[in-house]
Design a protein around this motif. Structure first.
Motif, short mmCIF file in Angstrom:
data_model
loop_
_atom_site.label_atom_id
_atom_site.label_comp_id
_atom_site.label_asym_id
_atom_site.label_seq_id
_atom_site.Cartn_x
_atom_site.Cartn_y
_atom_site.Cartn_z
N VAL A 58 -4.19 -10.88 0.63
CA VAL A 58 -5.07 -9.72 0.46
C VAL A 58 -4.24 -8.44 0.40
O VAL A 58 -4.54 -7.54 -0.40
CB VAL A 58 -6.14 -9.67 1.58
N GLU A 59 -3.19 -8.33 1.22
CA GLU A 59 -2.32 -7.15 1.18
C GLU A 59 -1.63 -7.03 -0.19
O GLU A 59 -1.55 -5.93 -0.75
CB GLU A 59 -1.27 -7.21 2.29
N LEU A 60 -1.14 -8.15 -0.72
CA LEU A 60 -0.52 -8.14 -2.05
C LEU A 60 -1.53 -7.71 -3.12
O LEU A 60 -1.22 -6.95 -4.03
CB LEU A 60 0.06 -9.51 -2.38
N THR A 61 -2.73 -8.22 -3.00
CA THR A 61 -3.78 -7.88 -3.96
C THR A 61 -4.13 -6.40 -3.87
O THR A 61 -4.29 -5.73 -4.90
CB THR A 61 -5.04 -8.74 -3.69
N GLN A 62 -4.23 -5.88 -2.65
CA GLN A 62 -4.54 -4.46 -2.49
C GLN A 62 -3.42 -3.60 -3.08
O GLN A 62 -3.70 -2.60 -3.73
CB GLN A 62 -4.75 -4.12 -1.01
N ASN A 63 -2.19 -3.99 -2.88
CA ASN A 63 -1.06 -3.24 -3.45
C ASN A 63 -1.12 -3.25 -4.99
O ASN A 63 -0.89 -2.23 -5.63
CB ASN A 63 0.28 -3.82 -2.98
N GLU A 64 -1.43 -4.40 -5.57
CA GLU A 64 -1.53 -4.48 -7.02
C GLU A 64 -2.70 -3.63 -7.54
O GLU A 64 -2.58 -2.93 -8.54
CB GLU A 64 -1.70 -5.93 -7.47
N LEU A 65 -3.81 -3.66 -6.84
CA LEU A 65 -4.97 -2.86 -7.23
C LEU A 65 -4.63 -1.37 -7.16
O LEU A 65 -4.99 -0.61 -8.07
CB LEU A 65 -6.16 -3.17 -6.32
N THR A 66 -3.91 -0.97 -6.13
CA THR A 66 -3.50 0.43 -6.00
C THR A 66 -2.61 0.84 -7.17
O THR A 66 -2.77 1.94 -7.73
CB THR A 66 -2.77 0.66 -4.66
N LYS A 67 -1.70 -0.04 -7.60
CA LYS A 67 -0.84 0.24 -8.75
C LYS A 67 -1.67 0.40 -10.03
O LYS A 67 -1.39 1.29 -10.84
CB LYS A 67 0.20 -0.87 -8.93
N VAL A 68 -2.65 -0.47 -10.21
CA VAL A 68 -3.51 -0.37 -11.41
C VAL A 68 -4.27 0.94 -11.38
O VAL A 68 -4.37 1.65 -12.40
CB VAL A 68 -4.48 -1.58 -11.50
N PHE A 69 -4.83 1.29 -10.23
CA PHE A 69 -5.56 2.56 -10.10
C PHE A 69 -4.65 3.73 -10.45
O PHE A 69 -5.04 4.64 -11.19
CB PHE A 69 -6.12 2.73 -8.69
N GLU A 70 -3.45 3.74 -9.90
CA GLU A 70 -2.51 4.84 -10.17
C GLU A 70 -2.19 4.94 -11.65
O GLU A 70 -2.09 6.03 -12.21
CB GLU A 70 -1.23 4.66 -9.35
N LYS A 71 -2.01 3.78 -12.30
CA LYS A 71 -1.70 3.76 -13.73
C LYS A 71 -2.79 4.44 -14.55
O LYS A 71 -2.52 5.09 -15.55
CB LYS A 71 -1.53 2.31 -14.19
N PHE A 72 -4.04 4.33 -14.11
CA PHE A 72 -5.16 4.91 -14.85
C PHE A 72 -5.68 6.21 -14.23
O PHE A 72 -6.75 6.68 -14.58
CB PHE A 72 -6.29 3.88 -14.97
N GLY A 73 -4.91 6.79 -13.32
CA GLY A 73 -5.26 8.10 -12.77
C GLY A 73 -6.31 8.07 -11.68
O GLY A 73 -6.87 9.11 -11.35
N VAL A 74 -6.57 6.90 -11.11
CA VAL A 74 -7.54 6.80 -10.01
C VAL A 74 -6.77 6.91 -8.70
O VAL A 74 -5.85 6.13 -8.44
CB VAL A 74 -8.31 5.45 -10.06
N LYS A 75 -7.14 7.89 -7.89
CA LYS A 75 -6.43 8.12 -6.63
C LYS A 75 -7.43 8.18 -5.48
O LYS A 75 -8.50 8.77 -5.59
CB LYS A 75 -5.64 9.43 -6.69
N ARG A 76 -7.02 7.59 -4.38
CA ARG A 76 -7.81 7.62 -3.15
C ARG A 76 -7.43 8.89 -2.40
O ARG A 76 -6.26 9.28 -2.38
CB ARG A 76 -7.49 6.39 -2.32
N PHE A 77 -8.43 9.55 -1.81
CA PHE A 77 -8.10 10.70 -0.98
C PHE A 77 -8.64 10.48 0.42
O PHE A 77 -9.60 9.76 0.63
CB PHE A 77 -8.64 12.01 -1.58
N ASN A 78 -7.95 11.07 1.37
CA ASN A 78 -8.30 10.92 2.78
C ASN A 78 -8.16 12.29 3.43
O ASN A 78 -7.08 12.85 3.48
CB ASN A 78 -7.35 9.91 3.44
N HIS A 79 -9.26 12.82 3.91
CA HIS A 79 -9.26 14.17 4.50
C HIS A 79 -9.54 14.14 6.00
O HIS A 79 -10.03 15.13 6.56
CB HIS A 79 -10.30 15.05 3.79
#
Length: 182
Positions: free
Chosen positions: A111-132
């Motif tokens: 699951v950690e590997l999958t989450q890392n890959e998903l984060t890379k795909v999001f970054e590639k397409f300009g999708v960013k998570r924010f935490n305030h």
């Protein structure tokens, strides 16, 4: 006889004037007819040009509409193609858990590997998570779902996040659901 000669001369002059007037009228009529004919030709040419341009614009509009529909239909295909790797990794994690005695550790790793890959795909397409968390609540980015009294924090400060918020190319994709201090 002088009077008769004068009358004859006047009559001849009148006839000549009448012939000249008739000839001028005929010439004027010919000129008018030529002008009307020229105007009719010009009108028919302009009408034909208009019809052709109208048809061309209509065809261009239809082509643009078809291209727009095609673009909308397949706009996410590259994004979806990148997510197929994430789906494969999730499937591998599930299979590893089913075949392993130490399933929790293997599942966590998958699951950690999958989450890392998903984060890379999001970054590639300009999708960013924010935490305030720890910052002042901003209604443009967050939606308050609960307020908790906390004397150590200033009112309106985000204490916890129940659902992450995301942006895509600096535009809100999904606002975060947060808990704030009151």
């Amino acid at each position: 006889m002088n009077e008769e000669v004068k009358k004859d001369e006047e009559q001849e002059i009148d006839e000549v004037n009448e012939n000249v007037e008739n000839q001028e009228t005929v010439e004027e009529t010919e000129v008018v007819e030529e002008a009307v004919s020229k105007l009719e030709e010009d009108y028919l040419k302009l009408k034909d040009d208009y019809i052709r341009l109208y048809a061309e614009m209509d065809n261009m509009k239809k082509r643009a509409q078809a291209e727009t529909e095609k673009t909308i239909k397949f706009a996410v295909s590259s994004f979806a193609k990148e997510l197929l790797g994430v789906a494969d990794n999730l499937e591998r994690a599930i299979n590893a858990m089913a075949n392993s005695k130490d399933s929790c550790e293997e599942l966590l790793k998958g699951v950690e590997l999958t989450q890392n890959e998903l984060t890379k795909v999001f970054e590639k397409f300009g999708v960013k998570r924010f935490n305030h968390i720890g910052e002042k609540f901003d209604p443009n980015f967050e939606r308050v779902v609960q307020e908790i009294e906390d004397k150590t924090k200033e009112a309106g400060v985000i204490i916890a996040e129940l659902q992450s918020g995301y942006t895509i190319h600096d535009r809100i994709l999904r606002e975060a659901m947060v808990i704030v201090a009151k």
